[in-house]
Write a protein that holds these residues in place. Structure first.
Motif, PDB file in Angstrom:
ATOM      1  N   HIS A  42       0.894  -1.154  -0.069  1.00  0.00           N
ATOM      2  CA  HIS A  42       0.001   0.107   0.107  1.00  0.00           C
ATOM      3  C   HIS A  42       0.687   1.210  -0.087  1.00  0.00           C
ATOM      4  O   HIS A  42       1.492   1.504   0.932  1.00  0.00           O
ATOM      5  N   HIS A  47      -2.902   4.077  -4.870  1.00  0.00           N
ATOM      6  CA  HIS A  47      -4.390   4.697  -4.845  1.00  0.00           C
ATOM      7  C   HIS A  47      -4.717   4.820  -6.190  1.00  0.00           C
ATOM      8  O   HIS A  47      -5.834   5.133  -6.340  1.00  0.00           O
ATOM      9  N   PRO A  50      -7.739   0.815  -9.345  1.00  0.00           N
ATOM     10  CA  PRO A  50      -9.421   0.998  -8.936  1.00  0.00           C
ATOM     11  C   PRO A  50      -9.658  -0.082  -7.872  1.00  0.00           C
ATOM     12  O   PRO A  50      -8.921  -0.906  -7.676  1.00  0.00           O
ATOM     13  N   ASP A  51     -10.687   0.360  -7.033  1.00  0.00           N
ATOM     14  CA  ASP A  51     -11.068  -0.231  -5.797  1.00  0.00           C
ATOM     15  C   ASP A  51     -11.446  -1.777  -6.011  1.00  0.00           C
ATOM     16  O   ASP A  51     -10.946  -2.712  -5.051  1.00  0.00           O
ATOM     17  N   LYS A  52     -12.233  -2.109  -7.280  1.00  0.00           N
ATOM     18  CA  LYS A  52     -12.305  -3.380  -7.484  1.00  0.00           C
ATOM     19  C   LYS A  52     -10.973  -4.130  -7.701  1.00  0.00           C
ATOM     20  O   LYS A  52     -11.079  -5.562  -7.372  1.00  0.00           O
ATOM     21  N   LEU A  54      -8.169  -3.480  -6.056  1.00  0.00           N
ATOM     22  CA  LEU A  54      -7.717  -3.804  -4.827  1.00  0.00           C
ATOM     23  C   LEU A  54      -8.290  -4.813  -4.090  1.00  0.00           C
ATOM     24  O   LEU A  54      -7.611  -5.648  -3.519  1.00  0.00           O
ATOM     25  N   SER A  55      -9.583  -4.720  -4.291  1.00  0.00           N
ATOM     26  CA  SER A  55     -10.371  -5.774  -3.261  1.00  0.00           C
ATOM     27  C   SER A  55      -9.992  -7.358  -3.882  1.00  0.00           C
ATOM     28  O   SER A  55      -9.800  -8.135  -3.200  1.00  0.00           O
ATOM     29  N   THR A  58      -6.593  -8.244  -2.855  1.00  0.00           N
ATOM     30  CA  THR A  58      -6.351  -8.664  -1.324  1.00  0.00           C
ATOM     31  C   THR A  58      -7.171 -10.002  -1.259  1.00  0.00           C
ATOM     32  O   THR A  58      -6.838 -10.664  -0.322  1.00  0.00           O
TER      33      THR A  58
END
Length: 101
Positions: A42, A47, A50-52, A54-55, A58
């Motif tokens: 991180h 940053h 995209p959140d998708k 990163l998810s 993870t």
């Protein structure tokens, strides 16, 4: 993703091979040569991901979180310490939370 893991594998192979070569052929026996292979850390660069994505990344990490710069720094401090790792050389250490691509 396939090209990412292929490229990452090539980098790892190169670092491991060169680290071992340096350890065996170039540096004196009092110098230890090791490699750290960080996973998805991180950082400000993350940053922009995209959140998708990163998810999804993870979920592929056994510890279910992105690494922190401190995780890699702590591994570096461990390897730099002659007291704690003085008998370790020519090794590659993965610091990835067990990321599996």
């Amino acid at each position: 993703m396939a090209s990412l893991s292929w490229r990452a594998a090539n980098v790892v192979d190169c670092v491991e091979e060169n680290g071992t070569d340096m350890e065996e052929d170039i540096v004196p026996p009092t110098v230890r040569v090791n490699c750290i292979q960080p996973g998805f850390i991180h950082t400000p660069m993350a940053h922009a991901v995209p959140d998708k994505v990163l998810s999804e990344m993870t979920r592929k990490i056994a510890l279910r979180r992105l690494g922190r710069a401190e995780d890699v720094a702590n591994m570096s401090l461990f390897l730099a310490s002659a007291e704690r790792s003085g008998y370790i050389t020519g090794e590659a250490f993965e610091c990835s939370g067990m990321l599996r691509l």
